[in-house]
Design an enzyme around this catalytic site. Structure first.
Site, PDB file in Angstrom:
ATOM      1  CD  GLU A 105      28.640  -2.725   2.469  1.00 44.44           C
ATOM      2  OE1 GLU A 105      28.896  -1.532   2.187  1.00 44.44           O
ATOM      3  OE2 GLU A 105      29.131  -3.329   3.443  1.00 44.44           O
ATOM      4  CG  HIS A 179      27.922  -0.803   9.946  1.00 39.58           C
ATOM      5  ND1 HIS A 179      28.998  -1.192   9.192  1.00 39.58           N
ATOM      6  CD2 HIS A 179      27.924  -1.622  11.029  1.00 39.58           C
ATOM      7  CE1 HIS A 179      29.621  -2.202   9.782  1.00 39.58           C
ATOM      8  NE2 HIS A 179      28.990  -2.478  10.900  1.00 39.58           N
ATOM      9  CG  ASP A 189      29.030   2.026   7.118  1.00 39.73           C
ATOM     10  OD1 ASP A 189      29.582   2.038   8.233  1.00 39.73           O
ATOM     11  OD2 ASP A 189      28.685   0.981   6.540  1.00 39.73           O
TER      12      ASP A 189
END
Length: 278
Positions: A105, A179, A189
């Protein structure tokens, strides 16, 4: 930056990175691990996202790492355990990519909302110098054409690439996806502000260059390395004439670059004007 992996934990300059373990894991992650999935947090700091991965209010999500805008890293799940970052997903004939991937992330607000001449996050934070582009899967707000996205700072991008190279070497990662690749009907994203082609080139042996070359500072008095793409941003340092740099991203005539040391390895990141490079 000098990253290493020991006992499925990330280390930086010989010390473990910050660890905020998430309880939302799914057992052993097979090795070799085929994929690396890139995400953005749609939020503020890396710490706030890592703390959410620990929260009892979290319905069940986590990632192995969260990388902040300044390149600092928090580990939330060991690399030998499944993290719950991909959700409903399909790629290369496989379903449920959590079982086959490591998840990173990146602290990033994602798409932004217009506010007069400015752009704001969903929480009202003004973001300067956004990346303007449409999403290939269709924009999340339904608007046609280019919309604003928060840009990824070069230092964050470079840290992610260095870590991804370790995943390739240590865990056999053979492909990097977003993603928005594996869940195109519901995810955006890491989005168009993330240069996936350049990122893959950095990780799998190509150079993050401009037309396949490194560039040289070509001004006798040196060139200011800045924190952002413009003269209003603070100066990090003066790069002497002859310094080699490797472009990471572009914003008009400004380049986000990695400064190369005498061994040809990235040592620092920042922004320079391309007029003074050859």
């Amino acid at each position: 930056m000098a990253f290493a992996i020991s006992a499925n934990q990330l280390r930086r300059d010989g010390k473990p990175v910050t660890s905020l373990p998430s309880p939302y894991t799914g057992g052993a992650l097979p090795s070799p691990t085929r994929f690396l999935v890139m995400h953005y947090t749609y939020g503020a700091s890396a710490r706030s996202s890592a703390e959410w991965f620990q929260s009892k209010d979290n319905p069940g999500s986590s990632a192995h790492l969260v990388i902040d805008r300044d390149g600092s890293v928090i580990q939330c799940v060991r690399f030998d355990k499944v993290a719950w970052h991909a959700g409903k997903s399909t790629w290369r004939g496989l379903s449920g990519l959590n079982q086959y991937s490591i998840g990173i992330e990146l602290a990033n607000w994602g798409y932004l909302n217009p506010a007069g001449t400015e752009w704001k996050t969903h929480t009202g934070v003004i973001i300067a110098h956004p990346h303007m582009a449409p999403h290939r899967n269709g924009n999340p707000n339904g608007v046609k054409g280019p919309i604003a996205w928060e840009a990824y700072p070069p230092v964050q991008f470079q840290a992610a690439a260095e870590i991804a190279r370790l995943f390739k070497e240590r865990y056999g990662v053979e492909e990097i996806v977003g993603h928005d690749d594996i869940s195109p009907d519901r995810k955006w994203d890491p989005g168009p502000a993330f240069d996936m082609e350049r990122f893959r080139s950095l990780v799998f042996g190509g150079r993050a260059d401009n037309d396949g070359i490194s560039l040289t500072v070509d001004v006798a008095e040196g060139l200011n390395l800045r924190t952002g793409p413009g003269t209003t941003f603070p100066v990090v340092r003066l790069l002497p004439a002859g310094t080699l740099v490797e472009p990471i991203e572009r914003d008009g005539r400004w380049l986000g670059v990695s400064v190369l040391n005498t061994q040809g390895q990235p040592s620092q990141t920042g922004w320079v004007h391309d007029h003074y490079l050859s």
